[in-house]
Design an enzyme around this catalytic site. Structure first.
Site, short mmCIF file in Angstrom:
data_model
loop_
_atom_site.label_atom_id
_atom_site.label_comp_id
_atom_site.label_asym_id
_atom_site.label_seq_id
_atom_site.Cartn_x
_atom_site.Cartn_y
_atom_site.Cartn_z
N TRP A 1 0.83 -1.22 0.00
CA TRP A 1 0.00 0.00 0.00
C TRP A 1 0.86 1.25 0.00
O TRP A 1 1.87 1.30 0.69
CB TRP A 1 -0.85 -0.02 1.27
CG TRP A 1 -1.40 1.31 1.67
CD1 TRP A 1 -0.73 2.33 2.32
CD2 TRP A 1 -2.73 1.79 1.45
NE1 TRP A 1 -1.57 3.40 2.51
CE2 TRP A 1 -2.80 3.10 1.99
CE3 TRP A 1 -3.87 1.24 0.85
CZ2 TRP A 1 -3.96 3.86 1.95
CZ3 TRP A 1 -5.02 2.01 0.82
CH2 TRP A 1 -5.08 3.30 1.36
N ASP B 1 0.24 9.21 0.81
CA ASP B 1 0.87 10.51 0.48
C ASP B 1 2.31 10.45 -0.02
O ASP B 1 3.14 9.72 0.53
CB ASP B 1 0.93 11.39 1.73
CG ASP B 1 -0.31 11.35 2.56
OD1 ASP B 1 -1.32 10.81 2.10
OD2 ASP B 1 -0.26 11.87 3.68
N PHE C 1 4.45 8.99 9.98
CA PHE C 1 3.49 9.66 9.11
C PHE C 1 4.19 10.65 8.17
O PHE C 1 5.41 10.79 8.21
CB PHE C 1 2.42 10.37 9.97
CG PHE C 1 1.27 9.46 10.37
CD1 PHE C 1 1.39 8.08 10.36
CD2 PHE C 1 0.05 10.00 10.77
CE1 PHE C 1 0.34 7.24 10.72
CE2 PHE C 1 -1.01 9.18 11.13
CZ PHE C 1 -0.87 7.81 11.11
N SER C 2 3.38 11.36 7.42
CA SER C 2 3.92 12.17 6.31
C SER C 2 4.88 13.25 6.75
O SER C 2 4.83 13.75 7.88
CB SER C 2 2.76 12.81 5.54
OG SER C 2 2.18 11.82 4.74
N ARG D 1 0.44 17.28 12.39
CA ARG D 1 1.21 16.40 11.51
C ARG D 1 1.59 17.00 10.16
O ARG D 1 1.10 18.03 9.77
CB ARG D 1 0.43 15.10 11.27
CG ARG D 1 -0.95 15.25 10.68
CD ARG D 1 -1.63 13.88 10.55
NE ARG D 1 -2.99 13.98 10.08
CZ ARG D 1 -4.05 14.13 10.87
NH1 ARG D 1 -3.90 14.21 12.18
NH2 ARG D 1 -5.25 14.22 10.35
N ASP D 2 2.44 16.25 9.47
CA ASP D 2 2.81 16.46 8.07
C ASP D 2 3.68 17.70 7.85
O ASP D 2 3.33 18.60 7.07
CB ASP D 2 1.55 16.52 7.17
CG ASP D 2 0.58 15.37 7.44
OD1 ASP D 2 1.06 14.31 7.89
OD2 ASP D 2 -0.63 15.53 7.21
N GLU E 1 -4.67 18.67 6.37
CA GLU E 1 -3.50 17.80 6.36
C GLU E 1 -2.52 18.25 5.26
O GLU E 1 -2.88 18.98 4.34
CB GLU E 1 -3.93 16.36 6.06
CG GLU E 1 -4.96 15.80 7.03
CD GLU E 1 -5.24 14.32 6.81
OE1 GLU E 1 -5.07 13.55 7.77
OE2 GLU E 1 -5.63 13.92 5.69
N TRP F 1 -9.33 8.80 -0.32
CA TRP F 1 -9.49 7.98 0.89
C TRP F 1 -10.82 7.23 0.91
O TRP F 1 -10.89 6.11 1.40
CB TRP F 1 -9.37 8.84 2.15
CG TRP F 1 -7.95 9.05 2.58
CD1 TRP F 1 -7.26 10.23 2.57
CD2 TRP F 1 -7.04 8.06 3.09
NE1 TRP F 1 -5.97 10.03 3.03
CE2 TRP F 1 -5.82 8.71 3.36
CE3 TRP F 1 -7.13 6.69 3.32
CZ2 TRP F 1 -4.70 8.04 3.87
CZ3 TRP F 1 -6.02 6.02 3.83
CH2 TRP F 1 -4.84 6.70 4.09
C1 FRU Z 1 -3.08 12.12 4.68
C2 FRU Z 1 -2.64 11.47 5.96
C3 FRU Z 1 -1.64 12.36 6.69
C4 FRU Z 1 -0.89 11.37 7.52
C5 FRU Z 1 -0.85 10.17 6.63
C6 FRU Z 1 -0.89 8.86 7.34
O1 FRU Z 1 -3.46 11.25 3.68
O2 FRU Z 1 -3.77 11.22 6.77
O3 FRU Z 1 -2.21 13.41 7.42
O4 FRU Z 1 0.38 11.83 7.86
O5 FRU Z 1 -1.95 10.26 5.77
O6 FRU Z 1 -0.63 7.80 6.49
#
Ligand code: FRU
Length: 494
Positions: A35, A38, A97-98, A166-167, A221, A304
């Protein structure tokens, strides 16, 4: 040091990747196996462009997030590198995560990502705590920093949530480091926080660069912030968006805020807010600046909501868009496929001023992996056609349709018959305008995707398709006189 968990992912890749080669798109990035979501760490490094991605190698659904890794010189041909990060540490056991990447002045490669720590509450529920972490490496192997996490909840402004933080997107400017990070403020929607640092390790919170105030979805995000053509541009991916006219679709959407960054107030003053991509599959875009000054964007070509609607036999899930060159024209974000794509074009087949009135096909205009531009104009000024349709990836059962209606000034993309064995959203319609009396539709087809660029990138629309590879017919139809020019190239990727 390569942890056991990362080594396991790398061993798994080595063993299973070769089996999936014949299933891959011809020029769109996937994880190869497992899988992806991002794009992460999309940035130049030592004369090449690296791309990481949210990655779970062991299954075609989301799982504990690793970072997969590829690199390229031309954005079309990609080399696969071993997985770069695994969730192998207390502060990121819930997932790496991202995040993003830069080349440090001393030549090392810095990755900045969100570490997720899950805590199980007495009621059995998991609570996720998100912090920002660093890893440094040489373009292949990365070491997580002892100082991690380098930004935690203590840096958040009043009311900011430590569960939705995040991110990070990092950049360097005039010798200083900056990062924009998504956060959920007290109003439960989204905001983008600006941080700064002298050394990329010690960070200070600066200000809220821009906030959602529940106007464009909720949590924002995957931010990206850059200057382009005299404007300041913020890209965000909102969750729980409501549809707004034909501009924004519901669910996980994508939004571009264009304006002027006020350097003293440290805030983005908005002038225009628009969708980035009007198609069915586009999320979490990230950009880089090329050595020759182009701002290039790549995104997850997926949605998503439909992420579990897949083809069971395929051993990978999720792909990236074609990288796109961005520009701001008349206050709007425009995008076109990277120019490097043109060197993969085969022979040109073209037609000029062909009159379409009813159904038509054109000799030599077909193919399933191609770059084709159709320019259309009214054929009779006194009696305007009501609709014009372009069918691609077509055989007896399948087709994907692009329809233009001058009366409503809209283009509709319909992939109902594209081989998706699921009852999902298959249609999107969006506003367009004729330019100098013509509308230009550029279509890029790969094995599992269609990307449409209208009027040299004023609008883009990306969709995943599962149409069989030999469904290569193309046809045109209209209910009145339409004059078309067609330029078609097969893309030669082998
Ligand atoms: C966006 C997200 C980010 C997060 C990541 C987790 O698609 O939800 O905010 O870091 O995917 O896989």
């Amino acid at each position: 040091m390569i942890s056991k968990m990362l080594q396991k992912a790398r061993d798994f890749e080595r063993k299973y990747l070769p089996y999936t080669l014949s299933e891959q798109p011809k020029f769109h990035v996937t994880g190869g196996i497992g899988w992806i979501n991002d794009p992460n760490g999309f940035a130049p490094y030592k004369g090449e462009y690296h791309l990481f991605f949210q990655y779970y190698p062991y299954d075609t659904k989301w799982g504990p997030m690793h970072w997969g890794h590829v690199k390229t010189r031309d954005f079309i041909h990609w080399d696969r590198l071993p997985a770069a990060l695994a969730p192998d540490t207390d502060y990121d056991r819930g997932g790496c995560f991202s995040g993003s990447a830069i080349e440090l002045p001393d030549g090392r490669h810095l990755l900045m990502y969100t570490g997720v720590r899950n805590v199980r509450r007495r009621n059995g529920k998991l609570e996720a705590f998100q912090t920002q972490c660093l890893a440094i490496g040489d373009g292949e192997d990365y070491e997580k920093l002892e100082q991690n996490p380098v930004i935690d909840a203590s840096a958040l402004p009043e009311g900011g949530s430590e569960h939705d933080f995040r991110d990070p997107k990092i950049w360097r400017e005039n010798g200083k480091y900056y990062a924009v990070i998504g956060n959920r403020p007290a109003d439960k929607s989204g905001s983008i926080l600006l941080f700064e640092s002298e050394d990329a390790i010690h960070w200070q919170y600066v200000n809220v660069l821009s906030a959602c105030h529940n106007q464009y979805g909720r949590m924002w995000e995957c931010p990206d912030f850059f200057r382009l053509d005299g404007k300041d541009v913020l890209l965000v991916s909102p969750q729980e968006m409501d549809a707004i006219g034909l501009e924004f679709h519901p669910g996980n959407a994508n939004v571009c805020l264009i304006g002027k960054y006020d350097r003293s107030a440290k805030h983005l003053n908005r002038e225009n807010v628009q969708a980035i991509d009007y198609g069915l599959d586009f999320y979490a875009p990230q950009t880089l600046l090329t050595d020759d000054g182009r701002r290039v964007m790549i995104a997850w070509m997926q949605n998503w909501e439909t992420a579990l609607c897949k083809i069971e036999e395929l051993r990978f899930y999720g792909q990236m868009t074609l990288p796109r060159e961005l520009s701001v024209r008349n206050g709007r974000l425009c995008q076109n496929p990277v120019r490097e794509l043109e060197s993969y074009r085969g022979v040109k087949i073209d037609y000029y001023n062909v009159l379409i009135n009813g159904e038509a096909t054109l000799r030599g205009i077909n193919g399933r992996c191609l770059d084709m531009t159709v320019t259309l104009r009214p054929g009779n000024e006194n009696s305007m056609f009501k609709w014009f349709r372009l069918y691609v990836a077509k055989d007896g059962e399948h087709f994907t349709m692009i329809r233009y209606r001058p009366e409503t000034g809209t283009v509709k993309v319909d992939r109902t018959h594209s081989g998706f064995p699921h009852d999902i959203v298959n249609i999107r319609e969006f506003p367009v305008s004729m330019r100098n009396g013509a509308l230009k539709l550029r279509v890029i087809l790969d094995r599992y995707s269609l990307e449409l660029f209208v009027n040299d990138g004023e609008q883009a629309a990306s969709c995943v398709l599962y149409t069989p590879e030999d469904a290569g017919a193309i046809s045109f139809s209209s209910d009145g006189s339409v004059l078309v020019d067609v330029e078609k190239y097969d893309l030669l990727m082998e």
